[in-house]
Write a protein that holds these residues in place. Sequence first.
Motif, PDB file in Angstrom:
ATOM      1  N   ARG A   1      -6.392  -5.431  17.827  1.00 32.29           N
ATOM      2  CA  ARG A   1      -5.713  -6.720  17.758  1.00 32.29           C
ATOM      3  C   ARG A   1      -5.640  -7.330  19.154  1.00 32.29           C
TER       4      ARG A   1
ATOM      5  N   ASP B   1      -6.569 -10.320   4.364  1.00 32.07           N
ATOM      6  CA  ASP B   1      -5.314 -10.647   5.061  1.00 32.07           C
ATOM      7  C   ASP B   1      -4.104 -10.265   4.215  1.00 32.07           C
ATOM      8  N   ALA B   2      -4.153 -10.621   2.926  1.00 22.39           N
ATOM      9  CA  ALA B   2      -3.028 -10.327   2.024  1.00 22.39           C
ATOM     10  C   ALA B   2      -2.816  -8.827   1.886  1.00 22.39           C
TER      11      ALA B   2
ATOM     12  N   CYS C   1      -3.708  -6.501   4.033  1.00 21.11           N
ATOM     13  CA  CYS C   1      -3.219  -5.974   5.314  1.00 21.11           C
ATOM     14  C   CYS C   1      -1.724  -6.253   5.481  1.00 21.11           C
ATOM     15  N   SER C   2      -1.280  -7.423   5.046  1.00 21.67           N
ATOM     16  CA  SER C   2       0.144  -7.771   5.127  1.00 21.67           C
ATOM     17  C   SER C   2       0.973  -6.842   4.248  1.00 21.67           C
ATOM     18  N   GLU C   3       0.465  -6.538   3.053  1.00 26.20           N
ATOM     19  CA  GLU C   3       1.160  -5.609   2.166  1.00 26.20           C
ATOM     20  C   GLU C   3       1.288  -4.227   2.809  1.00 26.20           C
TER      21      GLU C   3
ATOM     22  N   ASP D   1       1.148  -3.519   6.056  1.00 20.53           N
ATOM     23  CA  ASP D   1       2.047  -3.600   7.212  1.00 20.53           C
ATOM     24  C   ASP D   1       3.502  -3.574   6.765  1.00 20.53           C
ATOM     25  N   ALA D   2       3.821  -4.313   5.678  1.00 21.98           N
ATOM     26  CA  ALA D   2       5.197  -4.351   5.173  1.00 21.98           C
ATOM     27  C   ALA D   2       5.621  -2.981   4.660  1.00 21.98           C
TER      28      ALA D   2
END
Length: 222
Positions: free
Chosen positions: A50, A171-172, A174-176, A178-179
């Motif tokens: 990142r 993206d979606a 990865c967000s799941e 990460d959460a």
Amino acid sequence: MREMKDSGIEWVGQIPVTWDIHPVYSYFGERKNKNSFGNENNLLSLSYGRVIRKDINANGGLLPESFNTYNIVEADDIIIRPTDLQNDKRSLRTGLVKEHGIITSAYIDLCPIKHVDSRYFHYLLHAYDVTKVFYNMGNGVRQGLNYSEFSKLMVFEPSYAEQVSIADFIDAKCSEIDALSADIQTQIDTLARLPRRMKKDLMFGSLEMSSQRLLDELICLR
């Protein structure tokens, strides 16, 4: 069923017949825009795949005295760390720039020259990275790459709409992840605190209070 074709790329295999295959240079040029006058101070760094902000005023570390040789980058650029391919086979070597800033000129800065979704191409190059594709491309004692060499790497291009759809999906997900990871870490941190609280309560003869705290914490974890 979607018609497929051989990509001609050893580590890829088959791709949809409508997708094009071209070298990186068909989609991305190299941005070389030195921070010659030192006017830019939003320092960026490639860390664990990142591109993140770094404190330009931080003491110690490996920061240089001057950032005049650093490269000015823009959102949607893709950063490639092409150095030390021979000795370092664990680092993640790609990152997507999300803001205007400066980064070490030791990296390759790919800037889009066509109407593409840089997120898609970053995910694609990241997949190449984790499958160790880059390590067969390096030259020299320390096996480094420059833009001329790296840009000959073959990549495949879905339609722009498909690029956006693929990038949005990843993206979606990865967000799941990460959460979920953050939630698990919170639970671990909470459980790690419980023994110390209970010991403190026991030392002061407050066993009932300790039991109540334990109950409260466990309820919060549900």
